[in-house]
Design a protein around this motif. Structure first.
Motif, PDB file in Angstrom:
ATOM      1  N   ARG A 156     -21.849  -5.362  -0.597  1.00  0.00           N
ATOM      2  CA  ARG A 156     -20.644  -6.184  -0.534  1.00  0.00           C
ATOM      3  C   ARG A 156     -19.595  -5.505   0.342  1.00  0.00           C
ATOM      4  O   ARG A 156     -19.456  -4.286   0.346  1.00  0.00           O
ATOM      5  N   ALA A 157     -18.868  -6.351   1.089  1.00  0.00           N
ATOM      6  CA  ALA A 157     -17.900  -5.833   2.052  1.00  0.00           C
ATOM      7  C   ALA A 157     -16.474  -6.113   1.588  1.00  0.00           C
ATOM      8  O   ALA A 157     -16.224  -7.034   0.811  1.00  0.00           O
ATOM      9  N   PHE A 158     -15.545  -5.294   2.074  1.00  0.00           N
ATOM     10  CA  PHE A 158     -14.133  -5.552   1.828  1.00  0.00           C
ATOM     11  C   PHE A 158     -13.328  -5.153   3.059  1.00  0.00           C
ATOM     12  O   PHE A 158     -13.760  -4.328   3.870  1.00  0.00           O
ATOM     13  N   ARG A 159     -12.164  -5.753   3.181  1.00  0.00           N
ATOM     14  CA  ARG A 159     -11.296  -5.510   4.337  1.00  0.00           C
ATOM     15  C   ARG A 159      -9.918  -5.083   3.861  1.00  0.00           C
ATOM     16  O   ARG A 159      -9.382  -5.630   2.894  1.00  0.00           O
ATOM     17  N   LEU A 160      -9.336  -4.125   4.580  1.00  0.00           N
ATOM     18  CA  LEU A 160      -7.996  -3.625   4.290  1.00  0.00           C
ATOM     19  C   LEU A 160      -6.981  -4.232   5.243  1.00  0.00           C
ATOM     20  O   LEU A 160      -7.256  -4.403   6.441  1.00  0.00           O
ATOM     21  N   PHE A 161      -5.812  -4.559   4.710  1.00  0.00           N
ATOM     22  CA  PHE A 161      -4.691  -5.029   5.512  1.00  0.00           C
ATOM     23  C   PHE A 161      -3.497  -4.116   5.240  1.00  0.00           C
ATOM     24  O   PHE A 161      -3.205  -3.798   4.083  1.00  0.00           O
ATOM     25  N   PHE A 162      -2.820  -3.709   6.303  1.00  0.00           N
ATOM     26  CA  PHE A 162      -1.667  -2.824   6.196  1.00  0.00           C
ATOM     27  C   PHE A 162      -0.427  -3.550   6.697  1.00  0.00           C
ATOM     28  O   PHE A 162      -0.483  -4.281   7.695  1.00  0.00           O
ATOM     29  N   GLY A 163       0.697  -3.332   6.005  1.00  0.00           N
ATOM     30  CA  GLY A 163       1.933  -3.995   6.396  1.00  0.00           C
ATOM     31  C   GLY A 163       3.156  -3.159   6.084  1.00  0.00           C
ATOM     32  O   GLY A 163       3.056  -2.048   5.542  1.00  0.00           O
ATOM     33  N   LYS A 164       4.327  -3.711   6.399  1.00  0.00           N
ATOM     34  CA  LYS A 164       5.590  -2.992   6.235  1.00  0.00           C
ATOM     35  C   LYS A 164       6.444  -3.536   5.093  1.00  0.00           C
ATOM     36  O   LYS A 164       7.535  -3.023   4.852  1.00  0.00           O
ATOM     37  N   THR A 165       5.965  -4.573   4.427  1.00  0.00           N
ATOM     38  CA  THR A 165       6.716  -5.140   3.314  1.00  0.00           C
ATOM     39  C   THR A 165       5.782  -5.366   2.126  1.00  0.00           C
ATOM     40  O   THR A 165       4.562  -5.489   2.293  1.00  0.00           O
ATOM     41  N   ALA A 166       6.374  -5.467   0.941  1.00  0.00           N
ATOM     42  CA  ALA A 166       5.589  -5.667  -0.275  1.00  0.00           C
ATOM     43  C   ALA A 166       5.055  -7.088  -0.395  1.00  0.00           C
ATOM     44  O   ALA A 166       4.274  -7.383  -1.303  1.00  0.00           O
ATOM     45  N   THR A 167       5.465  -7.959   0.510  1.00  0.00           N
ATOM     46  CA  THR A 167       4.994  -9.349   0.472  1.00  0.00           C
ATOM     47  C   THR A 167       3.886  -9.607   1.495  1.00  0.00           C
ATOM     48  O   THR A 167       3.448 -10.741   1.644  1.00  0.00           O
TER      49      THR A 167
END
Length: 250
Positions: A156-167
């Motif tokens: 099973r695969a998963f993807r990470l997302f990175f951002g600058k806000t908690a939303t």
């Protein structure tokens, strides 16, 4: 010599009839159109190709559509010359799109090169997401729990997302790595994740980084939205995101 008056009405009638014939010929000229032909293959969320590729609806800008056959072929007809976008839809699959396909009216179809492999949406759920700094080499370790429990055959695969806000989320993020991570156990682990990954993608030292993960099918079907210039990942399990975590970039 004087022409008998009876001739004139006949001449007038002849002119009218010739005009009627001309109009009829003009109305019978067909409007020439073109078509798009293509082929695709369907896979399950583990990337295994199915035996039946039917039922995928392919729709062009303007509403003309076609449905794939069991072999995965499709054709869209009655298209005027111009540029078209295509949208691929089937229950259980993420909506995929292709853009700027040029069609020229005529008997020869615009045939799309290659075969699109479209994967089912992921049913993978990610929980227990964590990010830890390794002081020895200043890299990051990222861990999570993957369910249903994968194995060597059904990874099973998963993807990470990175951002600058908690939303932030999979539609509104700073960056996502080019690859997914594949796990054959319930414990998903990424080690040695370099700080340069963040520096090269818009983050600065001392800035707070927010992270979220989603299950994704092995076949990602990524495309870039030409309006927002954002990469879209239609096959992620958007209904079951992981917990959001954050850390201060060292």
């Amino acid at each position: 010599m004087k022409i008998p008056s009876i001739v004139f009405p006949l001449i007038g009638l002849l002119i009218v009839c010739q005009g009627c014939k001309k109009d009829k010929e003009d109305d019978s000229v067909p409007v020439q159109t073109g078509k798009i032909a293509g082929s695709l293959k369907l896979t399950d969320e583990f990337g295994i190709e199915l035996t039946n590729h039917s039922g995928m609806v392919v729709t062009a800008t303007g509403g003309q559509s076609g449905i794939t056959t069991a072999t995965g072929n499709y054709e869209l007809s009655n298209l005027q010359s111009g540029t078209y976008n295509l949208e691929y839809q089937k229950a259980g699959y993420g909506t995929f799109k292709r853009f700027t396909i040029q069609v020229v009216a005529g008997s020869i179809a615009t045939t799309l090169n290659g075969v699109d492999f479209l994967g089912q949406k992921s049913s993978t759920e990610i929980s227990g997401l964590s990010v830890v700094l390794n002081p020895a080499d200043s890299t990051y370790s990222i861990g999570c729990t993957v369910s249903p429990t994968p194995d060597a055959v059904n990874q099973r695969a998963f993807r990470l997302f990175f951002g600058k806000t908690a939303t932030m989320n999979y539609l509104d993020y700073q960056f996502t790595p080019s690859n997914t991570w594949v796990s054959s156990t319930a414990n998903g682990q990424i080690t040695g994740y370099a700080r340069s990954q963040f520096y090269n993608n818009g983050f600065s030292p001392g800035e707070t980084v927010y992270v979220i993960a989603y299950g994704e099918s092995i076949r990602t079907n990524t495309y870039t939205d030409p309006v927002t210039n954002t990469k879209v990942f239609p096959n992620i399990n958007s209904n079951a995101p992981s917990n959001m975590v954050s850390f201060v970039l060292q």
